[in-house]
Design an enzyme around this catalytic site. Structure first.
Site, PDB file in Angstrom:
ATOM      1  N   LYS A  42       0.846  -1.203   0.000  1.00 33.94           N
ATOM      2  CA  LYS A  42       0.000   0.000   0.000  1.00 33.94           C
ATOM      3  C   LYS A  42       0.878   1.249   0.000  1.00 33.94           C
ATOM      4  O   LYS A  42       0.627   2.194  -0.754  1.00 33.94           O
ATOM      5  CB  LYS A  42      -0.963  -0.029   1.198  1.00 33.94           C
ATOM      6  CG  LYS A  42      -2.007  -1.136   1.087  1.00 33.94           C
ATOM      7  CD  LYS A  42      -2.836  -1.357   2.352  1.00 33.94           C
ATOM      8  CE  LYS A  42      -3.707  -2.614   2.201  1.00 33.94           C
ATOM      9  NZ  LYS A  42      -4.524  -2.924   3.390  1.00 33.94           N
TER      10      LYS A  42
ATOM     11  N   ASP B 142     -11.078   2.221   4.124  1.00 30.98           N
ATOM     12  CA  ASP B 142     -11.330   0.786   3.981  1.00 30.98           C
ATOM     13  C   ASP B 142     -12.830   0.491   3.886  1.00 30.98           C
ATOM     14  O   ASP B 142     -13.219  -0.626   3.535  1.00 30.98           O
ATOM     15  CB  ASP B 142     -10.776   0.028   5.199  1.00 30.98           C
ATOM     16  CG  ASP B 142      -9.483  -0.706   4.910  1.00 30.98           C
ATOM     17  OD1 ASP B 142      -9.220  -1.014   3.730  1.00 30.98           O
ATOM     18  OD2 ASP B 142      -8.743  -0.973   5.873  1.00 30.98           O
TER      19      ASP B 142
ATOM     20  N   GLN C  42      -4.632  -1.998   9.729  1.00 33.48           N
ATOM     21  CA  GLN C  42      -4.506  -3.300   9.075  1.00 33.48           C
ATOM     22  C   GLN C  42      -5.018  -4.405  10.001  1.00 33.48           C
ATOM     23  O   GLN C  42      -4.654  -4.467  11.174  1.00 33.48           O
ATOM     24  CB  GLN C  42      -3.045  -3.553   8.680  1.00 33.48           C
ATOM     25  CG  GLN C  42      -2.825  -4.803   7.851  1.00 33.48           C
ATOM     26  CD  GLN C  42      -3.431  -4.722   6.445  1.00 33.48           C
ATOM     27  OE1 GLN C  42      -3.604  -3.655   5.883  1.00 33.48           O
ATOM     28  NE2 GLN C  42      -3.766  -5.867   5.876  1.00 33.48           N
TER      29      GLN C  42
HETATM   30  N1  GUN Z   1      -6.656  -7.405   6.138  1.00 30.90           N
HETATM   31  C1  GUN Z   1      -6.916  -8.090   5.002  1.00 30.90           C
HETATM   32  N2  GUN Z   1      -7.424  -7.266   4.071  1.00 30.90           N
HETATM   33  C2  GUN Z   1      -7.490  -6.041   4.624  1.00 30.90           C
HETATM   34  C3  GUN Z   1      -7.907  -4.773   4.134  1.00 30.90           C
HETATM   35  O1  GUN Z   1      -8.370  -4.599   2.999  1.00 30.90           O
HETATM   36  N3  GUN Z   1      -7.794  -3.737   4.996  1.00 30.90           N
HETATM   37  C4  GUN Z   1      -7.311  -3.895   6.246  1.00 30.90           C
HETATM   38  N4  GUN Z   1      -7.258  -2.824   7.033  1.00 30.90           N
HETATM   39  N5  GUN Z   1      -6.922  -5.055   6.738  1.00 30.90           N
HETATM   40  C5  GUN Z   1      -7.006  -6.114   5.915  1.00 30.90           C
END
Ligand code: GUN
Length: 293
Positions: free
Chosen positions: A52, A119, A96
């Site tokens: 990211k 998100d 995350q």
């Molecule tokens: N863990 C797995 N996929 C994601 C996601 O898209 N966002 C976040 N914050 N955690 C994750």
């Protein structure tokens, strides 16, 4: 079979965003700034978050990575979330997942300011999504819809089977595909579904989001189906240099010859999740909620 190349589409989307960033710079406007909180040392989570950050750099976004110890308490973590909520420099941020077991993920998600929740995990965004109101869509379902839309894959009237009912993929994906504009007839299948093979074999569009390597076999796939594989599973591979490799939830080798479109793993849905997050961050910076149908 046609391969749905997520790396290529993600690159196109990042270039579009980079162009927007340049236009904003020329106008003296703010540059998008995404922050990510990561707690602990889960290697998969670290890899996702690093991706990211790297993608932000590629598109000309600013990014901040906030790395916290896995001994942090829930209230300390929520304090960090509130700092980002009130920081005018940060347009959007993510925490995350998964979090260490002593922390309640729902409580942390609830603490995120919905306008910065890129998100799309906060109940405000989730509820707005269900009602067709402007919102941030969860990044993975958003990425999947972009994959379908940009490859002109027909969805109207099709039977979509989503396997897996997680809050972040399966459940929102099932809702979005059933909405006006996408117009699928949706089945949300899960671990208690009876006759799962037959249900899957009736799908025109199959979304696999279960987290079990090679779970979807060729007998479970209708000839000509569209296969979207959300799984990212690391399995032992003694012959490979690393001793392991990534596979999806779909038995790619045997399913690919049978279907019309399929996403590879890696290089399918994964890069589009990041692209979805970045589109949301641009929207947050622009101060707008996009409407998605
Ligand atoms: N863990 C797995 N996929 C994601 C996601 O898209 N966002 C976040 N914050 N955690 C994750």
């Amino acid at each position: 079979v046609n391969l749905l190349d997520g790396n290529l589409l993600a690159k196109t989307i990042k270039q579009e965003l980079a162009t927007k960033v340049e236009q904003r710079k020329a106008l003296g406007l703010k540059i998008p700034h995404l922050a990510a909180i990561i707690v602990g040392h889960n290697p998969a989570s670290k890899a996702y978050v690093n991706n990211k950050v790297k993608s932000c750099h590629e598109a000309g976004f600013k990014s901040s990575l906030i790395e916290l110890s896995d001994t942090i308490s829930q209230s300390e973590l929520i304090h960090e979330v509130r700092l980002l909520n009130s920081d005018p420099e940060i347009d959007g941020f993510i925490v995350q997942l998964p979090l260490p077991s002593h922390i309640d993920e729902q409580e942390v998600t609830l603490a995120i300011e919905p306008m910065k929740d890129v998100d799309g995990f906060h109940p405000s965004n989730f509820g707005r999504m269900c009602l067709g109101l402007p919102c941030y869509l969860p990044a993975t379902p958003f990425g999947i819809l972009e994959m379908l839309r940009r490859n002109s894959i027909e969805t109207s009237g099709k039977h979509a089977v989503v396997v897996g009912r997680s809050n972040i993929v399966g459940t929102p994906m099932s809702i979005l595909l059933s909405r006006k504009g996408w117009d699928c007839t949706v089945t949300l299948a899960h671990s208690k579904t009876k006759n799962l093979s037959e249900v899957c074999a009736s799908a025109d569009i199959l979304v696999a989001a279960i987290g079990i390597p090679n779970f979807i076999t060729s007998e479970m796939v209708k000839p000509g189906a569209v296969i979207l594989d959300v799984g990212i599973n690391r399995i032992d591979a003694p012959d490979s240099p690393k001793g392991s490799r990534l596979v999806g939830d779909v038995d790619f080798k045997n399913v690919a010859p049978k279907c019309s479109w399929i996403t590879p793993v890696p290089g399918g849905i994964g890069p589009l999740t990041v692209a979805g997050l970045m589109i949301n961050t641009m929207s947050a910076c622009e101060g707008i909620f996009h409407k998605h149908d």
